[in-house]
Structure formats: C-alpha cells, structure tokens
Design a protein around this motif. Sequence first.
Motif, PDB file in Angstrom:
ATOM      1  N   MET A 106      16.522   1.666 -20.046  1.00 53.49           N
ATOM      2  CA  MET A 106      15.698   2.876 -20.011  1.00 53.49           C
ATOM      3  C   MET A 106      16.124   3.923 -21.037  1.00 53.49           C
ATOM      4  SD  MET A 106      15.344   3.286 -15.860  1.00 53.49           S
ATOM      5  CE  MET A 106      14.348   4.770 -16.007  1.00 53.49           C
ATOM      6  N   ASP A 107      17.251   3.722 -21.736  1.00 57.20           N
ATOM      7  CA  ASP A 107      17.749   4.663 -22.724  1.00 57.20           C
ATOM      8  C   ASP A 107      17.829   6.082 -22.152  1.00 57.20           C
ATOM      9  OD1 ASP A 107      18.725   5.526 -25.166  1.00 57.20           O
ATOM     10  OD2 ASP A 107      16.726   5.923 -25.989  1.00 57.20           O
ATOM     11  N   PRO A 108      18.560   6.274 -21.039  1.00 59.14           N
ATOM     12  CA  PRO A 108      18.617   7.591 -20.403  1.00 59.14           C
ATOM     13  C   PRO A 108      19.453   8.576 -21.212  1.00 59.14           C
ATOM     14  CG  PRO A 108      20.189   6.125 -19.379  1.00 59.14           C
ATOM     15  CD  PRO A 108      19.404   5.283 -20.367  1.00 59.14           C
ATOM     16  N   ILE A 109      19.161   9.852 -21.015  1.00 58.73           N
ATOM     17  CA  ILE A 109      19.999  10.882 -21.614  1.00 58.73           C
ATOM     18  C   ILE A 109      21.317  10.957 -20.841  1.00 58.73           C
ATOM     19  CG2 ILE A 109      17.997  12.229 -22.349  1.00 58.73           C
ATOM     20  CD1 ILE A 109      18.690  14.190 -20.041  1.00 58.73           C
ATOM     21  N   ILE A 110      22.362  11.397 -21.508  1.00 64.11           N
ATOM     22  CA  ILE A 110      23.636  11.610 -20.829  1.00 64.11           C
ATOM     23  C   ILE A 110      23.476  12.807 -19.891  1.00 64.11           C
ATOM     24  CG2 ILE A 110      26.057  12.236 -21.136  1.00 64.11           C
ATOM     25  CD1 ILE A 110      25.956  10.879 -23.864  1.00 64.11           C
ATOM     26  N   PRO A 111      23.827  12.680 -18.613  1.00 64.05           N
ATOM     27  CA  PRO A 111      23.679  13.812 -17.687  1.00 64.05           C
ATOM     28  C   PRO A 111      24.334  15.077 -18.232  1.00 64.05           C
ATOM     29  CG  PRO A 111      24.215  11.825 -16.457  1.00 64.05           C
ATOM     30  CD  PRO A 111      24.327  11.472 -17.921  1.00 64.05           C
TER      31      PRO A 111
END
Length: 313
Positions: free
Chosen positions: A255-260
């Motif tokens: 999903m290529d999430p952003i870093i929290p």
Amino acid sequence: MPIRIPDQLPASDILRNENIFVMNMTRAASQEIRPLRVLILNLMPKKIETETQFLRLLSNSPLQVDVELLRIDNRPSKNTPTEHLDTFYRQFEMVKTRNFDGLIITGAPLGLVQFEDVIYWDHLQTIMTWAKDHVTSTLYVCWAAQAGLKLLYDLPKRTRKEKLSGVYAHQIHSPYHPILRGFDDTFLAPHSRYADFSADYLAEHTDLEILATSETAGVYLAATKDKRNVFVTGHPEYDAQTLHNEYVRDLGEGMDPIIPVNYYPNDDPSQPPSASWRSHGHLLFSNWLNYCVYQQTPYDLDKFSESAFTKDD
C-alpha cells in the motif's frame, strides 16, 4: 477499584502482570456494591488485542466496572480463535432486553468502505438505535464515530485523500467541561483513519460540543450536551506498537503507506516507538466513566428512562 471480567479471559493475566486490579466473577459476587455495567462492541479484527487495550483504560477508576464483550455477528474471524469468541463474547440478542451504564463501540478497518457496503451496517444501526433507550452514555471510537454521526445526524461519509496516521497535538476547548477535567491545554493522541472530521463542518451540521481539535487531524473529541453520546475520532487505547504494526501490515500489502507522523524517533521506522499519549488515554476514560456514566446513570438500571438523566455536571 477493579474491573470485573471473566476469570479465564486472556487479558486477565496481562493486566495483572501490569499491576492492574482485576477481580474475578467469584470474588466480585461477594461484594455488596452495584458495579457499573459497561458493554464493549468490538469491531476490530484482532479482538484479544483490542479488548485488552480498552480494559486497561477502564481499569483506571475508583469505580467497580462489570465489563461484557459483544460481537457484531457470528461470522468466523480470521484473527481471533472461535473458542475465544464463543466463550467470552455475546450476541446482541442475548443483551437487548437489558440496560447498561456505558457502551463502547470500537473502530473498524472500514475507512474506504461505504456504509451501505458494510456487511453488518443494518445490524450496527439496530444496536446504536437500541442504545438510545438502554444505555446511559455511548462512546464512539474512530470509525464508530463516523458511523454514529451518520445515524444521529445523517451526516454523509467524508473521506480524506490520504490516510491520517501518526500522533498529533490537540488543543482543548471548554476547559471546564467535565470530560476535559485534568487535561493539559495541549495533549497528544494517535490517529489511524481515512475519515474527515472538520470542526467547521461539525459545528455547522450538528449540535455537538467540540471539546478538542487538531490543526491537522480536525476534531478529536466531541459530545452531545447531555453527555450521552461521546465521539473520539482517534485511538487513545492504542499500545506503543499498534501504529507500527499497522504500518508494517500496510507495507506488506503493497500500500506504500506514509510513515506515521511524530511517532518514530527521527521518523525512523527502525527505531522503537514509545507511547506519548498514555496519560491522556487513561484520563479520558476515567472522566467518561465518572462524569458521563456514573454521575448520570440511575442506580436501578431496571428503571432506566430519559427522566433519569440530568444535564448538570
């Protein structure tokens, strides 16, 4: 005072090891005290993890709390053993004739799903409607907050373009409101959602008291004036590792999430995170139990009625 849960619930040993007072049913039955009855409708996939998180926060109170766990339906779970669900969870039909002091409806990983496409949407609406006449105060958490706004105010689903993930600073409003007693002017809380909760939008379309907001995350905490419905758009119950586990899960799913945000030291996911919101989470739940539940609920739940509630602090 303790929380009262089934003797063999996995959370019992975890909480006892944390020096949290957990009372088993046998000992509690011998006490001449009317405990608060709190129902948790657990919509999260990893139910054991989630129930432990909420039980931990409910324990930080001088009140004895009798907790029951509710499942939304009888579909098999991919993340929770069937034996656990059959042993510790009730179906709605088993509790619908009873009254409760409090109801907590957890979040659910349904941020990109339209309400009408949620397989249990009709049943969830039934439970939320039932709560109006059977529960003193309902706490809606994250996705459940959006679902509650749809039911109570007919607000359409509002979705952000990107997932909100991280730990954000919030400012309190109405500092003398009971739910905010003891809060710092600015506090941290984690979010993990696609839902959009704009302060201007809620102020225009609801009669909710907006109690805490973030410049980035929008409304975090809001409540009806009678305190019978409380909305928390974030996840004060999360453990230090929960956002990390979600981030790793999303990476694994491509999903290529952003870093929290504001979570890992130096924004480096290889570094272990720490919980910077723990004190706030405990205080929020303690205030909810005291001011929204205990001081509002009738002593005899069999005499539950609208007239039993006051709007005074």
